[in-house]
Design a protein around this motif. Structure first.
Motif, PDB file in Angstrom:
ATOM      1  N   GLY A  15       0.843  -1.392  -0.067  1.00  0.00           N
ATOM      2  CA  GLY A  15      -0.160  -0.050  -0.028  1.00  0.00           C
ATOM      3  C   GLY A  15       0.796   1.343  -0.127  1.00  0.00           C
TER       4      GLY A  15
ATOM      5  N   THR B 207      -0.592   5.017  -1.014  1.00  0.00           N
ATOM      6  CA  THR B 207      -0.750   5.954   0.080  1.00  0.00           C
ATOM      7  C   THR B 207      -0.028   7.237  -0.139  1.00  0.00           C
ATOM      8  OG1 THR B 207      -1.216   4.170   1.748  1.00  0.00           O
ATOM      9  CG2 THR B 207      -0.358   6.272   2.657  1.00  0.00           C
TER      10      THR B 207
ATOM     11  N   ASN C 273      -5.490   2.797   3.394  1.00  0.00           N
ATOM     12  CA  ASN C 273      -4.497   3.742   2.900  1.00  0.00           C
ATOM     13  C   ASN C 273      -5.244   5.219   2.862  1.00  0.00           C
ATOM     14  OD1 ASN C 273      -2.884   1.386   2.049  1.00  0.00           O
ATOM     15  ND2 ASN C 273      -3.760   1.186  -0.008  1.00  0.00           N
TER      16      ASN C 273
END
Length: 480
Positions: A134, A138, A306
């Motif tokens: 992620g 993010t 995220n």
């Protein structure tokens, strides 16, 4: 969470490197700008590289034209007189070059460490992100939120844009959104982020780090010296443990993110709303609405996590709630990350080729039900029992491809024996069309055919992008 005063890094300039013998280990995305930056500051640079292919020779010629010494095909020997090594992040700590450096008392930095030390006295602070999965999404969400707040920013680091290029370039930034891998953090001992986040921890790159504890410790370096917030995942207690172990500046707080209703000093979800109980007045009683779950694209559980992590970092920098909403709405995910390809005969086809390990695949599988799962490839030492056991109830069927598919097949036999499995005994690129055809046969209207391989792609494809493209092409052919 310890507290200690963090000293500032060495400012940009020539004095630290003038006349210093520096070896740059590895060419490529990080090595080339590092060698150039050091040479420009008066260092006597030798670049070494394991490979001696056409690309390396082209890069060597570029450096040699500047007067930099380059040794191709010899990345093991420590050049005589070396006082500092600046390494590409992927070079393993156990390499002979680093063992020789340790014996000689020569420090080793990564490109991130060099960038941190070369940034000017008025340099933009860093909002830094790491985690097993992620990171890129993010950081891109974070950059989108920061831009929505009117801030000059960029997504940099382990995301394709070198931190060194960002720090030394002409562009002026208010703040940087920085993605950092465990490799980069390992080689960045003096990095001190404004705020940092560890999204999750799962076994990955253990051959490089040597153990899960060593891998986690390198991830935890992102919290060292944080000024405002150490952002952690409430659902992954190991990330909070890393916060507790970190030495941070006075007043820095632990801030959690959760898919549940948030406690004090957390961001979470209430009735489809992303809310903040960390960066508000009187957080014991108050919460700030930030955005709706539907503002997150796609609104899969791990992607909402995220978004919450990105929001927490942005809020730690004083970004208003409306910018969080506007930034999330503006964000569009990269290809091959839970990308909806098409609906064919009432079945959704989703490409998450980026799910190259079991942790990422499990998060992807958690977003849909029922699923015909296309999986397999290079396992990289992974085990699949936990993934299959946790996802078994969602599976309508499974189609296996790739070199290490037997490992997944055996886990399915142990934990989901009732699920039909098609095992494709081929590793050529044309296997993807057959895999999609078999998945169509297993699927029913309302199902999702999900490419979430839980494995690397290099047994059959150049990279996960090519694998995802092959899946999308096969789906289009199916629906033609």
């Amino acid at each position: 969470m310890g507290s200690g005063q963090v000293t500032s890094s060495v400012p940009s300039g020539t004095s630290e490197f003038q006349g210093k013998h520096v070896t740059v280990a590895g060419l490529g995305v990080s090595g080339l700008p590092a060698a150039k930056a050091l040479h420009a500051r008066g260092a006597i640079v030798t670049a070494v590289n394991d490979g001696d292919d056409a690309r390396a020779r082209e890069q060597a010629a570029e450096l040699e034209a500047l007067g930099i010494t380059v040794r191709l095909g010899d990345g093991a020997t420590l050049p005589e007189g070396t006082e500092l090594i600046v390494t590409a992040p992927g070079w393993q700590p156990g390499k002979p070059l680093f063992r020789a450096a340790e014996q000689a008392g020569v420090p080793v930095w990564g490109d991130v460490e060099l960038a941190w030390r070369l940034r000017g006295p008025d340099a933009a602070p860093w909002l830094a992100v790491t985690g097993t999965n992620g990171k890129t999404t993010t950081v891109q969400m974070l950059a989108s939120i920061l831009k929505a707040a009117g801030l000059r920013t960029a997504a940099v680091g382990n995301i394709g844009v070198s931190v060194l290029d960002a720090v030394l370039g002409d562009e002026q930034y208010d703040v940087l959104a920085v993605e950092l891998s465990s490799y980069q953090l390992h080689w960045a001992p003096s990095l001190r982020a404004y705020s940092g986040a560890v999204l999750n921890l799962a076994p990955d790159h253990l051959d490089w780090h040597g153990s899960m504890d060593a891998y986690a410790a390198d991830k935890g370096r992102i919290y060292e010296g944080n000024k405002i917030a150490c952002v952690y995942n409430v659902a992954d207690p190991r990330t909070e443990d890393l916060v507790r172990e970190a030495d941070v500046e006075e007043g820095c707080r632990a801030v959690g993110f959760t898919l549940q209703a948030p406690a004090v000093s957390q961001l979470g979800v209430v009735d489809g709303i992303l809310v903040d109980r960390a960066f508000v007045e009187n957080r014991q009683k108050n919460a700030q609405e930030l955005a709706e779950v539907s503002d997150v694209d796609p609104p899969a559980p791990h992607n909402i996590a995220n978004a919450l992590a990105a929001a927490a970092l942005a809020r730690s920098f004083g970004v208003p709630a409306q910018a969080v909403r506007d930034g999330l709405r503006a964000f569009k995910p990269d290809a091959h990350r839970i990308a909806h390809v098409a609906d064919v005969d009432g079945v959704a086809y989703v490409d998450d080729s980026k799910a190259t390990n079991t942790h990422a695949a499990e998060a992807s599988l958690a977003a849909y039900e029922p699923i015909v799962w296309i999986a397999g490839g290079l396992a990289k030492g992974a085990e699949f029992d936990e993934l299959v056991a946790n996802s078994a109830k969602r599976l309508r069927g499974v189609v296996l491809i790739g070199a290490d598919r037997a490992l997944i097949r055996e886990a399915l036999a142990r934990h989901a024996p009732e699920v039909p499995v098609v095992d494709l005994d081929r590793t050529d690129t044309g296997a993807m069309l057959q895999a999609v055809t078999e998945a169509k046969r297993l699927a029913r209207p309302g199902d999702t055919v999900l490419l979430a391989p839980a494995c690397a792609s290099m047994d059959m494809f150049t990279n996960y992008n090519q694998r995802g493209d092959a899946f999308a092409a096969a789906v289009r052919e199916l629906g033609a």
